[in-house]
Design an enzyme around this catalytic site. Structure first.
Site, PDB file in Angstrom:
ATOM      1  N   LYS A   1      26.145  14.006  65.892  1.00  0.00           N
ATOM      2  CA  LYS A   1      27.464  13.890  64.998  1.00  0.00           C
ATOM      3  C   LYS A   1      28.115  15.023  64.894  1.00  0.00           C
ATOM      4  O   LYS A   1      29.365  15.423  64.925  1.00  0.00           O
ATOM      5  CB  LYS A   1      27.345  13.215  63.478  1.00  0.00           C
ATOM      6  CG  LYS A   1      28.611  13.030  63.161  1.00  0.00           C
ATOM      7  CD  LYS A   1      28.353  12.137  61.601  1.00  0.00           C
ATOM      8  CE  LYS A   1      28.200  13.230  60.440  1.00  0.00           C
ATOM      9  NZ  LYS A   1      29.300  14.320  60.366  1.00  0.00           N
TER      10      LYS A   1
ATOM     11  N   MET B   1      26.988   7.893  60.103  1.00  0.00           N
ATOM     12  CA  MET B   1      26.501   8.287  58.867  1.00  0.00           C
ATOM     13  C   MET B   1      26.657   9.699  58.416  1.00  0.00           C
ATOM     14  O   MET B   1      26.557  10.579  59.434  1.00  0.00           O
ATOM     15  CB  MET B   1      24.927   8.137  58.839  1.00  0.00           C
ATOM     16  CG  MET B   1      24.678   6.442  58.825  1.00  0.00           C
ATOM     17  SD  MET B   1      22.869   6.243  58.746  1.00  0.00           S
ATOM     18  CE  MET B   1      22.949   4.443  59.030  1.00  0.00           C
TER      19      MET B   1
ATOM     20  N   HIS C   1      19.959  10.583  54.245  1.00  0.00           N
ATOM     21  CA  HIS C   1      20.376   9.016  54.606  1.00  0.00           C
ATOM     22  C   HIS C   1      19.490   8.874  55.969  1.00  0.00           C
ATOM     23  O   HIS C   1      18.845   9.557  56.504  1.00  0.00           O
ATOM     24  CB  HIS C   1      22.015   8.961  54.931  1.00  0.00           C
ATOM     25  CG  HIS C   1      22.473   9.841  55.870  1.00  0.00           C
ATOM     26  ND1 HIS C   1      22.168  10.133  57.146  1.00  0.00           N
ATOM     27  CD2 HIS C   1      23.323  11.048  55.366  1.00  0.00           C
ATOM     28  CE1 HIS C   1      22.812  10.973  57.680  1.00  0.00           C
ATOM     29  NE2 HIS C   1      23.637  11.507  56.715  1.00  0.00           N
TER      30      HIS C   1
ATOM     31  N   SER D   1      26.614  12.440  54.862  1.00  0.00           N
ATOM     32  CA  SER D   1      26.312  12.443  53.244  1.00  0.00           C
ATOM     33  C   SER D   1      27.577  12.362  52.693  1.00  0.00           C
ATOM     34  O   SER D   1      27.744  12.171  51.354  1.00  0.00           O
ATOM     35  CB  SER D   1      25.690  13.875  53.284  1.00  0.00           C
ATOM     36  OG  SER D   1      24.269  14.066  53.584  1.00  0.00           O
TER      37      SER D   1
ATOM     38  N   GLY E   1      20.296   8.630  58.950  1.00  0.00           N
ATOM     39  CA  GLY E   1      20.387   9.528  59.981  1.00  0.00           C
ATOM     40  C   GLY E   1      19.410  10.548  60.033  1.00  0.00           C
ATOM     41  O   GLY E   1      18.818  11.093  60.945  1.00  0.00           O
ATOM     42  N   HIS E   2      19.316  11.310  58.845  1.00  0.00           N
ATOM     43  CA  HIS E   2      18.127  12.429  58.695  1.00  0.00           C
ATOM     44  C   HIS E   2      16.943  11.700  58.836  1.00  0.00           C
ATOM     45  O   HIS E   2      15.924  12.416  59.608  1.00  0.00           O
ATOM     46  CB  HIS E   2      18.288  12.847  57.208  1.00  0.00           C
ATOM     47  CG  HIS E   2      19.562  13.742  56.729  1.00  0.00           C
ATOM     48  ND1 HIS E   2      20.108  13.170  55.995  1.00  0.00           N
ATOM     49  CD2 HIS E   2      20.024  14.904  57.192  1.00  0.00           C
ATOM     50  CE1 HIS E   2      21.579  13.818  55.713  1.00  0.00           C
ATOM     51  NE2 HIS E   2      21.149  14.749  56.644  1.00  0.00           N
TER      52      HIS E   2
END
Ligand code: PAF
Length: 291
Positions: free
Chosen positions: A153, A188, A30, A190, A32-33
């Protein structure tokens, strides 16, 4: 993008990549990655992404089987992000099965960091971090990156891995990257895709609680009891509950280095939350102080 599935191919291609930053992931990529990939690009000439849902970091009742694996989509995202190498091994490649039953398999060799691993997530996922350390150590030895990027996170993971690298003299710089949030504030992850609309609304109380604690800190409140109560109240507020139950695993205030409980904020302190909404377990945190 070069996509390889075996360690031998990975090593062969890595030889020509020079100064390399690695973004270890379990896929289901997503934004974030993608932001980790951007940070990696800032730090190094070439970027590798590993996509591997690591079985050894999941507990027996966790979501290893159902964890999302949209590999075609992930590879398209890596291609679009200009990633130089994707390593997408099978579980057998990383953890070859036993030949001789007396032999110690790779899956049985762990790095344990009990002081940092047994608290917070470790109380609910007792074997999680030894699995994370195991696979990340293997990825470092397969790809020998100069830099590796991890999201804040998963703050405890970042702290455990930084300590592992220090303790075992891995020649890699660990870079912690800020948490990315959706416009509604949800961190965010997964796992957010498991949430129904109602569950997602309920999940927003996690970030709202953390932001409220941050606000109180900025107004001068330093007692962590007060800040943790604020977070809990917002997460459990009746008006918030609707028909979707939320179960708090923990709300904690810990020193950002030692992960030991803090009563009054004097140094960098992590306010961390884990909660379950239906079958989905979410974590989030904010860092306060130290500025
Ligand atoms: O954060 C993750 O996605 C995983 O824990 C990691 C670091 C890729 C190890 O499997």
């Amino acid at each position: 993008v070069n996509v390889v599935t075996t360690i031998a191919e990975c090593r062969e291609i890595r030889k020509n990549l020079g100064y390399l930053a690695l973004v270890p992931t379990m896929g289901a990529l997503h934004a974030g990655h993608l932001s980790l990939i951007e940070h990696a690009r800032d730090k190094a000439d070439k970027v590798a992404v590993s996509i591997f849902v690591n079985p050894t970091q999941f507990g027996p009742r966790e979501d290893f089987q159902s964890y999302p694996r949209p590999i075609a989509d992930d590879l398209a995202k890596c291609e679009a992000a200009g990633v130089d190498l994707v390593f997408n091994p099978t579980p057998e490649e990383i953890y070859p099965p036993k030949g001789d039953p007396a032999e110690q398999t790779a899956a049985e060799v762990f790095i344990d960091m009990p002081n940092l691993s047994n608290v917070l997530e470790g109380r609910f996922r007792p074997t999680h971090f030894r699995g994370v350390c195991q696979v990340v150590a293997k990825l470092f030895n397969i790809l020998y990156p100069q830099v590796a990027c991890f999201g804040q996170k998963d703050y405890q993971q970042l702290r455990v891995l930084t300590a592992m690298v220090d303790a075992l003299n891995f020649q890699v710089e660990i870079v912690g990257c800020p948490t990315l949030r959706d416009p509604d504030g949800l961190a965010m992850s997964s796992r957010n895709q498991y949430l129904s609309d109602a569950e997602r609304q309920r999940a927003l109380s996690i970030n709202r609680g953390l932001f409220a604690a941050q606000e109180e800190y900025s107004k001068g409140f330093r007692q962590t009891n007060r800040l943790m109560t604020t977070v809990q109240k917002i997460m459990l507020e009746a008006a918030n509950q609707g028909r979707v139950p939320l179960l708090i695993d923990y709300v904690a205030a810990v020193d950002a280095m030692t992960l030991k409980n803090v009563l009054e904020i004097e140094r960098k302190t992590l306010i961390a939350v884990a909660a379950r909404i239906g079958p989905t377990r979410l974590i989030d945190n904010v860092l306060l102080g130290g500025d």
